[in-house]
Design a protein around this motif. Sequence first.
Motif, PDB file in Angstrom:
ATOM      1  N   ALA A   1       0.839  -1.204   0.000  1.00 47.20           N
ATOM      2  CA  ALA A   1       0.000   0.000   0.000  1.00 47.20           C
ATOM      3  C   ALA A   1       0.872   1.251   0.000  1.00 47.20           C
ATOM      4  O   ALA A   1       1.806   1.370   0.784  1.00 47.20           O
ATOM      5  CB  ALA A   1      -0.936   0.007   1.205  1.00 47.20           C
ATOM      6  N   GLY A   2       0.553   2.137  -0.923  1.00 47.83           N
ATOM      7  CA  GLY A   2       1.287   3.392  -1.024  1.00 47.83           C
ATOM      8  C   GLY A   2       2.594   3.284  -1.788  1.00 47.83           C
ATOM      9  O   GLY A   2       3.287   4.283  -1.958  1.00 47.83           O
ATOM     10  N   GLN A   3       2.948   2.102  -2.259  1.00 47.20           N
ATOM     11  CA  GLN A   3       4.234   1.908  -2.935  1.00 47.20           C
ATOM     12  C   GLN A   3       4.042   1.179  -4.266  1.00 47.20           C
ATOM     13  O   GLN A   3       3.156   0.341  -4.384  1.00 47.20           O
ATOM     14  CB  GLN A   3       5.162   1.047  -2.085  1.00 47.20           C
ATOM     15  CG  GLN A   3       5.348   1.509  -0.666  1.00 47.20           C
ATOM     16  CD  GLN A   3       6.085   0.449   0.136  1.00 47.20           C
ATOM     17  OE1 GLN A   3       7.075  -0.079  -0.318  1.00 47.20           O
ATOM     18  NE2 GLN A   3       5.572   0.135   1.307  1.00 47.20           N
ATOM     19  N   GLY A   4       4.907   1.462  -5.186  1.00 44.13           N
ATOM     20  CA  GLY A   4       4.934   0.711  -6.439  1.00 44.13           C
ATOM     21  C   GLY A   4       3.721   0.950  -7.312  1.00 44.13           C
ATOM     22  O   GLY A   4       2.973   1.911  -7.140  1.00 44.13           O
ATOM     23  N   ASP A   5       3.527   0.054  -8.245  1.00 41.46           N
ATOM     24  CA  ASP A   5       2.465   0.142  -9.237  1.00 41.46           C
ATOM     25  C   ASP A   5       1.190  -0.492  -8.684  1.00 41.46           C
ATOM     26  O   ASP A   5       1.063  -1.719  -8.638  1.00 41.46           O
ATOM     27  CB  ASP A   5       2.942  -0.576 -10.517  1.00 41.46           C
ATOM     28  CG  ASP A   5       1.964  -0.475 -11.660  1.00 41.46           C
ATOM     29  OD1 ASP A   5       0.760  -0.196 -11.429  1.00 41.46           O
ATOM     30  OD2 ASP A   5       2.392  -0.703 -12.806  1.00 41.46           O
ATOM     31  N   LEU A   6       0.257   0.351  -8.280  1.00 44.72           N
ATOM     32  CA  LEU A   6      -0.985  -0.123  -7.669  1.00 44.72           C
ATOM     33  C   LEU A   6      -1.748  -1.067  -8.602  1.00 44.72           C
ATOM     34  O   LEU A   6      -2.218  -2.123  -8.175  1.00 44.72           O
ATOM     35  CB  LEU A   6      -1.865   1.054  -7.265  1.00 44.72           C
ATOM     36  CG  LEU A   6      -3.244   0.719  -6.715  1.00 44.72           C
ATOM     37  CD1 LEU A   6      -3.144  -0.151  -5.460  1.00 44.72           C
ATOM     38  CD2 LEU A   6      -4.024   1.997  -6.435  1.00 44.72           C
ATOM     39  N   ALA A   7      -1.845  -0.699  -9.865  1.00 46.12           N
ATOM     40  CA  ALA A   7      -2.585  -1.541 -10.808  1.00 46.12           C
ATOM     41  C   ALA A   7      -1.925  -2.917 -10.939  1.00 46.12           C
ATOM     42  O   ALA A   7      -2.612  -3.938 -10.973  1.00 46.12           O
ATOM     43  CB  ALA A   7      -2.673  -0.859 -12.172  1.00 46.12           C
TER      44      ALA A   7
ATOM     45  N   GLU B   1      -2.102  -8.685  -9.789  1.00 43.66           N
ATOM     46  CA  GLU B   1      -1.523  -9.904  -9.206  1.00 43.66           C
ATOM     47  C   GLU B   1      -2.495 -10.514  -8.190  1.00 43.66           C
ATOM     48  O   GLU B   1      -2.707 -11.726  -8.170  1.00 43.66           O
ATOM     49  CB  GLU B   1      -0.199  -9.573  -8.520  1.00 43.66           C
ATOM     50  CG  GLU B   1       0.460 -10.752  -7.855  1.00 43.66           C
ATOM     51  CD  GLU B   1       1.703 -10.360  -7.055  1.00 43.66           C
ATOM     52  OE1 GLU B   1       2.114 -11.193  -6.219  1.00 43.66           O
ATOM     53  OE2 GLU B   1       2.241  -9.267  -7.239  1.00 43.66           O
ATOM     54  N   PHE B   2      -3.104  -9.665  -7.365  1.00 41.76           N
ATOM     55  CA  PHE B   2      -4.086 -10.160  -6.400  1.00 41.76           C
ATOM     56  C   PHE B   2      -5.278 -10.795  -7.119  1.00 41.76           C
ATOM     57  O   PHE B   2      -5.752 -11.866  -6.737  1.00 41.76           O
ATOM     58  CB  PHE B   2      -4.562  -9.040  -5.473  1.00 41.76           C
ATOM     59  CG  PHE B   2      -5.672  -9.496  -4.580  1.00 41.76           C
ATOM     60  CD1 PHE B   2      -5.399 -10.279  -3.479  1.00 41.76           C
ATOM     61  CD2 PHE B   2      -6.988  -9.204  -4.890  1.00 41.76           C
ATOM     62  CE1 PHE B   2      -6.431 -10.754  -2.672  1.00 41.76           C
ATOM     63  CE2 PHE B   2      -8.021  -9.671  -4.089  1.00 41.76           C
ATOM     64  CZ  PHE B   2      -7.735 -10.446  -2.984  1.00 41.76           C
ATOM     65  N   ALA B   3      -5.770 -10.149  -8.171  1.00 38.10           N
ATOM     66  CA  ALA B   3      -6.924 -10.674  -8.908  1.00 38.10           C
ATOM     67  C   ALA B   3      -6.608 -12.056  -9.487  1.00 38.10           C
ATOM     68  O   ALA B   3      -7.459 -12.954  -9.464  1.00 38.10           O
ATOM     69  CB  ALA B   3      -7.332  -9.710 -10.021  1.00 38.10           C
ATOM     70  N   LEU B   4      -5.400 -12.246  -9.967  1.00 39.23           N
ATOM     71  CA  LEU B   4      -5.012 -13.554 -10.506  1.00 39.23           C
ATOM     72  C   LEU B   4      -4.987 -14.615  -9.404  1.00 39.23           C
ATOM     73  O   LEU B   4      -5.386 -15.762  -9.636  1.00 39.23           O
ATOM     74  CB  LEU B   4      -3.662 -13.460 -11.219  1.00 39.23           C
ATOM     75  CG  LEU B   4      -3.700 -12.680 -12.535  1.00 39.23           C
ATOM     76  CD1 LEU B   4      -2.287 -12.408 -13.041  1.00 39.23           C
ATOM     77  CD2 LEU B   4      -4.530 -13.419 -13.579  1.00 39.23           C
ATOM     78  N   MET B   5      -4.546 -14.253  -8.217  1.00 44.55           N
ATOM     79  CA  MET B   5      -4.566 -15.195  -7.090  1.00 44.55           C
ATOM     80  C   MET B   5      -6.008 -15.524  -6.690  1.00 44.55           C
ATOM     81  O   MET B   5      -6.326 -16.671  -6.386  1.00 44.55           O
ATOM     82  CB  MET B   5      -3.807 -14.620  -5.889  1.00 44.55           C
ATOM     83  CG  MET B   5      -2.308 -14.530  -6.085  1.00 44.55           C
ATOM     84  SD  MET B   5      -1.529 -16.130  -6.375  1.00 44.55           S
ATOM     85  CE  MET B   5      -1.966 -17.006  -4.894  1.00 44.55           C
ATOM     86  N   ALA B   6      -6.867 -14.511  -6.678  1.00 46.27           N
ATOM     87  CA  ALA B   6      -8.283 -14.739  -6.338  1.00 46.27           C
ATOM     88  C   ALA B   6      -8.930 -15.658  -7.380  1.00 46.27           C
ATOM     89  O   ALA B   6      -9.685 -16.566  -7.028  1.00 46.27           O
ATOM     90  CB  ALA B   6      -9.027 -13.410  -6.254  1.00 46.27           C
TER      91      ALA B   6
END
Length: 190
Positions: free
Chosen positions: A72-78, A83-88
């Motif tokens: 959170a607050g760092q790097g490329d949010l999208a 990456e999270f969506a792919l894990m979900a």
Amino acid sequence: MRTRDRIIDAAEQAIREFGIAGATTKRIAHLAGCSEALLYKHFAGKEALFLAVLLERLPALAPALARLRLSAGQGDLAAHLTEFALMALEFYRKAAGIASGVLADPSLMAGFRGMLAEREAGPHLPIRALAEILRAEQRGGRLDEVMDADAAAAMLMGACFHRANLSYFVELPDEDGLWAAAIVRTLVRK
């Protein structure tokens, strides 16, 4: 390998091969190389065993949420949300066999709901956690402050759930990464 782990592995195998209805305690015990009595020594019933498969053998959302929280607050949010969506998506694809079988059996569903309530667990918690992460990104100015974080989290998780379920009925193009990136781009527009 511990007996409990052998039983969970056997239950996962039985569900994959025979579905929930065919994953009988007799069949699971046979696959685990133990007696049904020993199975019940480790698990109160099928509900507890199936919950253990869900919580201990399927790709968990908790580590993916923890990584997202740390970024959170760092790097490329999208990129992080993609990456999270792919894990979900992977979680929902692997959980579908158990979830559909549990939903189809009213007594199993009742027991499962009771166990989730007892453990203060359930499918609503990752959505709630994702919404908190999105709110943190809003406070940091990385997401539109007008966006409803709860709705955005529900939409992202719902889209992953929907795509996972669609993949059982129709042949989808092998473009999960592109699909996830498009969903995230839609949510994170500022």
